[in-house]
Scaffold this motif. Structure first.
Motif, PDB file in Angstrom:
ATOM      1  N   ARG A  50      -3.300  50.575  59.394  1.00 25.52           N
ATOM      2  CA  ARG A  50      -3.391  51.351  60.636  1.00 25.52           C
ATOM      3  C   ARG A  50      -2.216  52.320  60.772  1.00 25.52           C
ATOM      4  NH1 ARG A  50      -4.063  49.046  66.774  1.00 25.52           N
ATOM      5  NH2 ARG A  50      -4.871  50.986  67.611  1.00 25.52           N
ATOM      6  N   HIS A  51      -1.119  51.983  60.145  1.00 27.88           N
ATOM      7  CA  HIS A  51       0.093  52.781  60.272  1.00 27.88           C
ATOM      8  C   HIS A  51       0.396  53.624  59.029  1.00 27.88           C
ATOM      9  CE1 HIS A  51       0.919  50.586  63.923  1.00 27.88           C
ATOM     10  NE2 HIS A  51       0.693  49.476  63.262  1.00 27.88           N
ATOM     11  N   THR A  52      -0.362  53.427  57.957  1.00 23.57           N
ATOM     12  CA  THR A  52      -0.100  54.119  56.710  1.00 23.57           C
ATOM     13  C   THR A  52      -1.417  54.600  56.121  1.00 23.57           C
ATOM     14  OG1 THR A  52       1.738  52.602  56.294  1.00 23.57           O
ATOM     15  CG2 THR A  52       0.999  53.900  54.442  1.00 23.57           C
ATOM     16  N   SER A  53      -1.507  55.869  55.795  1.00 22.89           N
ATOM     17  CA  SER A  53      -2.732  56.378  55.173  1.00 22.89           C
ATOM     18  C   SER A  53      -2.769  55.967  53.702  1.00 22.89           C
ATOM     19  CB  SER A  53      -2.784  57.900  55.291  1.00 22.89           C
ATOM     20  OG  SER A  53      -1.805  58.485  54.461  1.00 22.89           O
ATOM     21  N   LEU A  54      -3.947  55.956  53.115  1.00 23.19           N
ATOM     22  CA  LEU A  54      -4.091  55.610  51.704  1.00 23.19           C
ATOM     23  C   LEU A  54      -3.277  56.555  50.825  1.00 23.19           C
ATOM     24  CD1 LEU A  54      -7.898  54.763  51.479  1.00 23.19           C
ATOM     25  CD2 LEU A  54      -5.968  53.176  51.436  1.00 23.19           C
ATOM     26  N   GLU A  55      -3.164  57.803  51.247  1.00 25.78           N
ATOM     27  CA  GLU A  55      -2.423  58.786  50.468  1.00 25.78           C
ATOM     28  C   GLU A  55      -0.915  58.513  50.460  1.00 25.78           C
ATOM     29  OE1 GLU A  55      -4.576  59.823  53.065  1.00 25.78           O
ATOM     30  OE2 GLU A  55      -6.228  59.973  51.637  1.00 25.78           O
ATOM     31  N   THR A  56      -0.407  57.908  51.527  1.00 27.25           N
ATOM     32  CA  THR A  56       1.039  57.662  51.609  1.00 27.25           C
ATOM     33  C   THR A  56       1.398  56.193  51.389  1.00 27.25           C
ATOM     34  OG1 THR A  56       0.940  57.366  54.015  1.00 27.25           O
ATOM     35  CG2 THR A  56       1.375  59.600  53.199  1.00 27.25           C
ATOM     36  N   MET A  57       0.429  55.362  51.043  1.00 25.31           N
ATOM     37  CA  MET A  57       0.693  53.944  50.813  1.00 25.31           C
ATOM     38  C   MET A  57       1.593  53.798  49.571  1.00 25.31           C
ATOM     39  SD  MET A  57      -2.204  51.006  50.937  1.00 25.31           S
ATOM     40  CE  MET A  57      -2.387  50.584  52.649  1.00 25.31           C
ATOM     41  N   PRO A  58       2.693  53.066  49.688  1.00 21.90           N
ATOM     42  CA  PRO A  58       3.586  52.887  48.537  1.00 21.90           C
ATOM     43  C   PRO A  58       2.854  52.194  47.386  1.00 21.90           C
ATOM     44  CG  PRO A  58       4.588  52.048  50.549  1.00 21.90           C
ATOM     45  CD  PRO A  58       3.170  52.389  50.873  1.00 21.90           C
ATOM     46  N   PRO A  59       3.231  52.512  46.147  1.00 22.22           N
ATOM     47  CA  PRO A  59       2.538  51.924  44.999  1.00 22.22           C
ATOM     48  C   PRO A  59       2.832  50.440  44.794  1.00 22.22           C
ATOM     49  CG  PRO A  59       4.347  53.311  44.272  1.00 22.22           C
ATOM     50  CD  PRO A  59       4.242  53.466  45.758  1.00 22.22           C
ATOM     51  N   ALA A  60       3.986  49.967  45.209  1.00 20.53           N
ATOM     52  CA  ALA A  60       4.363  48.571  44.973  1.00 20.53           C
ATOM     53  C   ALA A  60       4.410  47.805  46.294  1.00 20.53           C
ATOM     54  CB  ALA A  60       5.708  48.502  44.260  1.00 20.53           C
ATOM     55  N   LEU A  61       3.281  47.187  46.648  1.00 14.12           N
ATOM     56  CA  LEU A  61       3.186  46.366  47.852  1.00 14.12           C
ATOM     57  C   LEU A  61       2.904  44.926  47.469  1.00 14.12           C
ATOM     58  CD1 LEU A  61       0.933  48.588  50.167  1.00 14.12           C
ATOM     59  CD2 LEU A  61       3.386  48.196  50.387  1.00 14.12           C
ATOM     60  N   SER A  62       3.325  44.021  48.325  1.00 13.55           N
ATOM     61  CA  SER A  62       3.056  42.599  48.102  1.00 13.55           C
ATOM     62  C   SER A  62       2.668  41.930  49.404  1.00 13.55           C
ATOM     63  CB  SER A  62       4.293  41.889  47.550  1.00 13.55           C
ATOM     64  OG  SER A  62       4.582  42.332  46.244  1.00 13.55           O
ATOM     65  N   TYR A  63       1.835  40.901  49.268  1.00  9.70           N
ATOM     66  CA  TYR A  63       1.591  39.978  50.375  1.00  9.70           C
ATOM     67  C   TYR A  63       2.709  38.954  50.347  1.00  9.70           C
ATOM     68  CZ  TYR A  63      -3.252  41.566  50.950  1.00  9.70           C
ATOM     69  OH  TYR A  63      -4.371  42.301  51.184  1.00  9.70           O
ATOM     70  N   ILE A  64       3.296  38.697  51.491  1.00 16.09           N
ATOM     71  CA  ILE A  64       4.379  37.725  51.590  1.00 16.09           C
ATOM     72  C   ILE A  64       3.914  36.610  52.509  1.00 16.09           C
ATOM     73  CG2 ILE A  64       6.803  37.356  52.193  1.00 16.09           C
ATOM     74  CD1 ILE A  64       5.906  40.885  51.880  1.00 16.09           C
ATOM     75  N   THR A  65       4.053  35.382  52.046  1.00  8.36           N
ATOM     76  CA  THR A  65       3.685  34.208  52.832  1.00  8.36           C
ATOM     77  C   THR A  65       4.960  33.567  53.360  1.00  8.36           C
ATOM     78  OG1 THR A  65       1.757  33.830  51.425  1.00  8.36           O
ATOM     79  CG2 THR A  65       2.472  31.998  52.820  1.00  8.36           C
ATOM     80  N   PHE A  66       4.995  33.347  54.670  1.00  5.81           N
ATOM     81  CA  PHE A  66       6.130  32.733  55.352  1.00  5.81           C
ATOM     82  C   PHE A  66       5.730  31.341  55.823  1.00  5.81           C
ATOM     83  CE2 PHE A  66       6.934  37.181  55.552  1.00  5.81           C
ATOM     84  CZ  PHE A  66       8.280  37.381  55.759  1.00  5.81           C
TER      85      PHE A  66
END
Length: 145
Positions: A50-66
């Protein structure tokens, strides 16, 4: 309790809330640290996208479990929130409320309805709360979007 976020892989192990402190958010002003979490990986991705467009999405993202203790949570219903809580850009009332609660540090977590799906919840983790040392990052998985 397990909670989730998606974010830049290089910041995956951060428990200081420096990202929210540097950028501010719906529930905090600049300079106020916290970490935004969701009750599922899917909701965390919806919130992120919702806050980041597909065009500006960083290439290295991760799901983090807390892994977060369940005994210091303040739950909010829509009726407890400022009337303009869905406003974008984020309202002063939201940031006033969240920043005050974070400064008071009475609760480790705030459970707040998602602005995308009000029947599901996001969480604000207070990194200045005395129980923060009990919060553990248990898993970091690369996002393959």
């Amino acid at each position: 309790m397990q909670l989730y976020r998606i974010g830049k892989t290089k910041h995956a192990h951060d428990l200081t809330g420096v990202g929210a402190k540097m950028n501010g958010g719906r529930w905090n002003y600049l300079g106020v640290p916290c970490i935004y979490l969701s009750e599922s990986r899917a909701l965390s991705l919806l919130e992120y996208s919702r806050h980041t467009s597909l065009e500006t999405m960083p290439p290295a993202l991760s799901y983090i479990t807390f892994d977060v203790p369940e005994h210091s949570i303040r739950t909010f219903q829509v009726s407890d929130l400022p009337v303009n809580w869905l406003q974008r850009p984020y309202s002063k009332e939201n940031r006033d409320l969240g920043s005050l609660l974070l400064a008071e540090a009475d609760h480790l977590l705030f459970k707040i309805p998602s602005p995308i799906i009000e029947q599901e919840y996001n969480f604000v983790l207070n990194t200045n709360h005395h129980l923060i040392n009990l919060v553990k990052i248990t898993e970091v998985i690369s996002y393959k979007g």
